[in-house]
Motif scaffolding. Structure first.
Motif, PDB file in Angstrom:
ATOM      1  N   VAL A  94      -1.888  -7.740   4.291  1.00  0.00           N
ATOM      2  CA  VAL A  94      -2.518  -6.589   3.645  1.00  0.00           C
ATOM      3  C   VAL A  94      -1.422  -5.771   2.961  1.00  0.00           C
ATOM      4  O   VAL A  94      -0.478  -5.307   3.613  1.00  0.00           O
ATOM      5  CB  VAL A  94      -3.271  -5.699   4.662  1.00  0.00           C
ATOM      6  CG1 VAL A  94      -3.771  -4.411   3.997  1.00  0.00           C
ATOM      7  CG2 VAL A  94      -4.446  -6.466   5.265  1.00  0.00           C
ATOM      8  N   ASP A  95      -1.524  -5.607   1.655  1.00  0.00           N
ATOM      9  CA  ASP A  95      -0.548  -4.826   0.888  1.00  0.00           C
ATOM     10  C   ASP A  95      -1.017  -3.397   0.661  1.00  0.00           C
ATOM     11  O   ASP A  95      -0.207  -2.463   0.648  1.00  0.00           O
ATOM     12  CB  ASP A  95      -0.314  -5.465  -0.489  1.00  0.00           C
ATOM     13  CG  ASP A  95       0.132  -6.910  -0.386  1.00  0.00           C
ATOM     14  OD1 ASP A  95       1.074  -7.177   0.378  1.00  0.00           O
ATOM     15  OD2 ASP A  95      -0.464  -7.768  -1.075  1.00  0.00           O
ATOM     16  N   ALA A  96      -2.305  -3.250   0.455  1.00  0.00           N
ATOM     17  CA  ALA A  96      -2.871  -1.937   0.132  1.00  0.00           C
ATOM     18  C   ALA A  96      -4.179  -1.754   0.889  1.00  0.00           C
ATOM     19  O   ALA A  96      -4.876  -2.734   1.192  1.00  0.00           O
ATOM     20  CB  ALA A  96      -3.122  -1.811  -1.374  1.00  0.00           C
ATOM     21  N   VAL A  97      -4.503  -0.499   1.175  1.00  0.00           N
ATOM     22  CA  VAL A  97      -5.651  -0.190   2.024  1.00  0.00           C
ATOM     23  C   VAL A  97      -6.565   0.806   1.320  1.00  0.00           C
ATOM     24  O   VAL A  97      -6.092   1.794   0.740  1.00  0.00           O
ATOM     25  CB  VAL A  97      -5.181   0.405   3.370  1.00  0.00           C
ATOM     26  CG1 VAL A  97      -6.367   0.862   4.203  1.00  0.00           C
ATOM     27  CG2 VAL A  97      -4.363  -0.610   4.141  1.00  0.00           C
ATOM     28  N   ILE A  98      -7.849   0.547   1.381  1.00  0.00           N
ATOM     29  CA  ILE A  98      -8.856   1.524   0.980  1.00  0.00           C
ATOM     30  C   ILE A  98      -9.301   2.252   2.239  1.00  0.00           C
ATOM     31  O   ILE A  98      -9.755   1.617   3.195  1.00  0.00           O
ATOM     32  CB  ILE A  98     -10.068   0.843   0.310  1.00  0.00           C
ATOM     33  CG1 ILE A  98      -9.659   0.152  -0.990  1.00  0.00           C
ATOM     34  CG2 ILE A  98     -11.184   1.853   0.058  1.00  0.00           C
ATOM     35  CD1 ILE A  98     -10.745  -0.751  -1.565  1.00  0.00           C
ATOM     36  N   VAL A  99      -9.189   3.585   2.243  1.00  0.00           N
ATOM     37  CA  VAL A  99      -9.665   4.401   3.361  1.00  0.00           C
ATOM     38  C   VAL A  99     -10.928   5.124   2.904  1.00  0.00           C
ATOM     39  O   VAL A  99     -10.887   5.977   2.023  1.00  0.00           O
ATOM     40  CB  VAL A  99      -8.595   5.420   3.808  1.00  0.00           C
ATOM     41  CG1 VAL A  99      -9.171   6.377   4.847  1.00  0.00           C
ATOM     42  CG2 VAL A  99      -7.373   4.710   4.367  1.00  0.00           C
ATOM     43  N   ALA A 100     -12.053   4.757   3.498  1.00  0.00           N
ATOM     44  CA  ALA A 100     -13.335   5.347   3.105  1.00  0.00           C
ATOM     45  C   ALA A 100     -14.158   5.679   4.343  1.00  0.00           C
ATOM     46  O   ALA A 100     -15.369   5.453   4.400  1.00  0.00           O
ATOM     47  CB  ALA A 100     -14.097   4.397   2.193  1.00  0.00           C
TER      48      ALA A 100
END
Length: 423
Positions: A94-100
């Motif tokens: 995982v390089d980038a994360v969406i936080v929702a």
């Protein structure tokens, strides 16, 4: 403590050009924490960018998690599934994360992701308190991560064009800015009894730093917005969108004072805690910004259910997600007919984030963490004025209000062993 004015400068309100940028095919592996609503929308938008892959999903509701995973599998995408965000963040793929996730989790999820070396696309409002916003700005800087806040209107050309017109001076002296959200589809929330959490839901994990309470369906999923434990009502849900442009248009930072009045006027006996009707006035040296919201009705100013209006001596510019126009004051200037939006703001916003993840040019983010903090703090000030019933004043040097009651609301109270990590 970082002060409101220090969070963002007027000159950096629109960082970067309003273009998609390079279309490198470098793979960017994305994980999502909270995949029910905007997390799902953000992911699907991001997957349109060449080279983006979804490698992991995380949600405390196994029903949501499994349903989303199945939808992706039907499209040939097989992500790993996690119930704990710490496990997703430990995933090297995982390089980038969406936080929702709900608002009360944004701070911890974003800081943990930055500490784990991930870039972050975090939903608005950035934080659920002024203290959280300050900590999130500090964390992004300390770990050198790209953090884009999900205020996707900053990536739409017609919003940029409207700001250019406001800054041109053609409206004359602007003495009042109105911003509003009249949301007819947001009806009363009937009172429901407490009960057991649905099967597959890790309810204590969902509560996280919020106060421990029995499970109630009114506080779960979308409706969490109307309870102070988790969010700030329409002021922080829609206010951060519209007030963002009010401040950009006026190149404004810290108000001299804030006062607010409203209440549960439409639905006094329903389950919600936040006001369904609110008027907030922010005082600056030679103009005011006024926020209005109302649940259950659509009849907002200028016939629009949301928007921002810059009221000048020569005319008024009215702007919303559909487009903008200028209404002249008599014959003092020419009207500008309605100019319709012609692009997809969310797609441009997620593409901008991926471009920055690849380029590492953090200054090119359209909604960097500093901008998200600035407007989230501004909206929180309105809620604090409402909750204290006081006209409140901000001490720029101390990073505090002059009111003891207001200062008690600077930070969200954390429970269940959670705390903001030292930075």
């Amino acid at each position: 403590m970082t002060t409101l004015a220090a969070s963002v400068s007027a000159a950096s309100a629109f960082p970067g050009a309003f273009t998609i940028g390079s279309r490198k095919q470098d793979a960017v592996r994305v994980g999502v924490i909270g995949v029910n609503g905007m997390g799902w929308a953000n992911l699907n938008s991001m997957l349109k960018v060449p080279g983006v892959r979804c490698t992991a999903l995380c949600d405390v509701d196994a029903n949501v998690l499994n349903n989303r995973a199945e939808e992706l599998r039907r499209r040939g995408i097989t992500p790993k599934l996690y119930s704990r965000h710490e496990d997703l963040l430990a995933d090297a793929e995982v390089d980038a994360v969406i936080v929702a996730t709900p608002d009360h989790w944004h701070c911890l999820h974003m800081i943990d992701a930055c500490a784990a070396g991930k870039d972050v696309y975090v939903e608005k409002p950035l934080g659920n308190s002024i203290a959280e916003c300050n900590a999130m700005v500090t964390a992004a800087a300390r770990y050198g991560r790209a953090v884009q806040v999900g205020q996707w209107q900053r990536s739409q050309q017609h919003f940029r064009d409207a700001m250019d017109f406001v800054h041109s001076g053609k409206l004359g002296k602007i003495r009042l800015v109105k911003a509003w959200a009249y949301q007819g589809w947001m009806k009363s929330i009937p009172v429901k009894p407490d009960g057991p959490a649905p099967d597959g839901v890790d309810y204590m994990r969902w509560l996280g730093p919020a106060r421990t309470r029995p499970f109630n369906p009114n506080r779960f999923h979308f409706e969490f917005r109307w309870f102070w434990d988790y969010a700030g009502g329409l002021m922080t849900d829609w206010g951060v969108h519209m007030l963002d442009f009010a401040l950009m248009g006026m190149k404004a930072t810290t108000p001299k004072s804030v006062m607010a009045i409203g209440g549960k006027f439409a639905y006094p006996d329903d389950a919600a805690e936040t006001p369904d009707t609110l008027t907030t006035v922010y005082e600056f040296d030679d103009f005011t910004v006024q926020w209005e919201h109302a649940n259950g009705i659509d009849g907002g100013p200028y016939g629009r259910n949301h928007g921002v209006a810059f009221i000048g001596n020569y005319g008024t510019l009215v702007l919303d997600r559909r487009g903008w126009e200028v209404i002249p004051e008599g014959d003092r200037m020419q009207a500008v007919p309605f100019r319709k939006s012609e692009d997809n703001g969310l797609d441009k916003h997620t593409a901008n984030f991926i471009d920055v993840v690849r380029s590492r040019k953090l200054e090119a983010l359209h909604a960097p963490v500093t901008a998200g903090a600035h407007i989230a703090v501004f909206a929180q000030m309105g809620n604090i004025a409402y909750r204290t019933g006081e006209k409140i004043f901000w001490n720029e040097q101390r990073g505090r209000f002059t009111s003891r009651a207001a200062n008690r609301l600077l930070a969200a109270e954390y429970h269940n062993g959670y705390k903001i990590p030292p930075l």
